[in-house]
Design an enzyme around this catalytic site. Structure first.
Site, PDB file in Angstrom:
ATOM      1  CD1 TRP A  31      -2.359  -0.340   5.803  1.00 18.50           C
ATOM      2  CD2 TRP A  31      -2.754   1.395   7.168  1.00 18.50           C
ATOM      3  NE1 TRP A  31      -1.897  -0.670   7.043  1.00 18.50           N
ATOM      4  CE2 TRP A  31      -2.121   0.371   7.908  1.00 18.50           C
ATOM      5  CE3 TRP A  31      -3.088   2.579   7.815  1.00 18.50           C
ATOM      6  CZ2 TRP A  31      -1.823   0.502   9.267  1.00 18.50           C
ATOM      7  CZ3 TRP A  31      -2.787   2.717   9.156  1.00 18.50           C
ATOM      8  CH2 TRP A  31      -2.163   1.679   9.876  1.00 18.50           C
ATOM      9  CB  SER A  65       1.301   3.412   1.239  1.00 11.50           C
ATOM     10  OG  SER A  65      -0.023   3.868   1.085  1.00 11.50           O
ATOM     11  CG  PHE A  66       6.898   0.137   3.054  1.00 11.10           C
ATOM     12  CD1 PHE A  66       7.639   1.310   3.092  1.00 11.10           C
ATOM     13  CD2 PHE A  66       7.570  -1.078   3.042  1.00 11.10           C
ATOM     14  CE1 PHE A  66       9.028   1.268   3.111  1.00 11.10           C
ATOM     15  CE2 PHE A  66       8.960  -1.124   3.068  1.00 11.10           C
ATOM     16  CZ  PHE A  66       9.688   0.048   3.103  1.00 11.10           C
ATOM     17  CD  GLU A  67       3.388  -3.576   2.457  1.00  6.39           C
ATOM     18  OE1 GLU A  67       2.370  -2.904   2.700  1.00  6.39           O
ATOM     19  OE2 GLU A  67       4.358  -3.618   3.237  1.00  6.39           O
ATOM     20  CB  CYS A  89      -4.560   7.383   1.545  1.00  3.14           C
ATOM     21  SG  CYS A  89      -4.985   8.667   2.726  1.00  3.14           S
ATOM     22  CB  VAL A  90       0.781   7.864   4.101  1.00  2.00           C
ATOM     23  CG1 VAL A  90       1.422   7.521   5.441  1.00  2.00           C
ATOM     24  CG2 VAL A  90       1.181   6.859   3.050  1.00  2.00           C
ATOM     25  CG  HIS A  97       4.866   3.618  11.091  1.00  2.00           C
ATOM     26  ND1 HIS A  97       4.925   3.283  12.423  1.00  2.00           N
ATOM     27  CD2 HIS A  97       5.132   2.483  10.408  1.00  2.00           C
ATOM     28  CE1 HIS A  97       5.219   2.002  12.538  1.00  2.00           C
ATOM     29  NE2 HIS A  97       5.346   1.491  11.341  1.00  2.00           N
ATOM     30  NE  ARG A 136      -4.662  17.740  -0.994  1.00  2.00           N
ATOM     31  CZ  ARG A 136      -5.111  18.596  -0.058  1.00  2.00           C
ATOM     32  NH1 ARG A 136      -6.069  18.237   0.765  1.00  2.00           N
ATOM     33  NH2 ARG A 136      -4.589  19.804   0.031  1.00  2.00           N
TER      34      ARG A 136
END
Ligand code: DLZ
Length: 158
Positions: A31, A65-67, A89-90, A97, A136
């Site tokens: 993502w 990212s959840f994985e 990166c979220v 979410h 960043r």
């Protein structure tokens, strides 16, 4: 998260151990690939700058990212790593979410660090917008990937 006082790519290289005999695992999320790709470039470049050889840097990709937690756990179970880095990166949106994913990853990685023997370095950018993420990941506040690489080497030596 970086502040105006802390540039993510600034560090005292004299305090970083030699990494030439260390093996690293990196899990990177697909993502926001323009951000996570730059985080990955920074991490690999900085590990190599301190002696890590390319054959000892193993990169695995997960969908989101959840994985990252599952990916990190599988690397822990496989063994052979001195440290593992997760990169994701979220970006905050209109849905809940953001909070669910950030909390899930943060607690998951904290739990692995508290219960397993391999340090896992937390390279998850959690930002309000794309600009903050770009700042960043090689932008005006440095690269979180560089910071994670330095922390991984230090924790591998710990
Ligand atoms: C679903 C989702 C959303 C809305 N946003 C992000 C994001 O900003 N960054 C990220 O890394 N992943 C996101 N995902 C995907 C989740 O992390 C996960 O991959 C899916 O919910 C499937 O488990």
């Amino acid at each position: 998260m970086a502040t105006s006082l802390h540039h993510l790519s600034d560090y005292d290289s004299t305090k970083v151990p030699d990494a030439s005999n260390m093996c690293f695992g990196i899990i990177v999320s697909e993502w926001n690939p323009e951000i996570t790709g730059t985080l990955l470039e920074g991490a690999v470049k900085t590990l190599q700058k301190h002696g890590a050889i390319p054959e000892n840097i193993h990169v695995k990709v997960v969908p989101g990212s959840f994985e990252l937690v599952y990916g990190a756990r599988q690397m822990v179970l496989n063994g052979g790593y001195d440290a593992i880095i997760i990169l994701g990166c979220v970006i905050r949106g209109e849905t809940p979410h953001f909070d669910y994913i950030c909390e899930g990853v943060t607690y998951g990685i904290a739990h692995l660090n508290a219960t397993q023997d391999i340090p896992i370095i937390y390279g998850l950018l959690t930002t309000n917008d794309l600009q903050q993420a770009q700042d960043r990941s090689g932008g005006r506040l440095g690269n979180k990937g560089d910071e994670c690489a330095v922390d991984a080497i230090k924790m591998a030596k710990f």
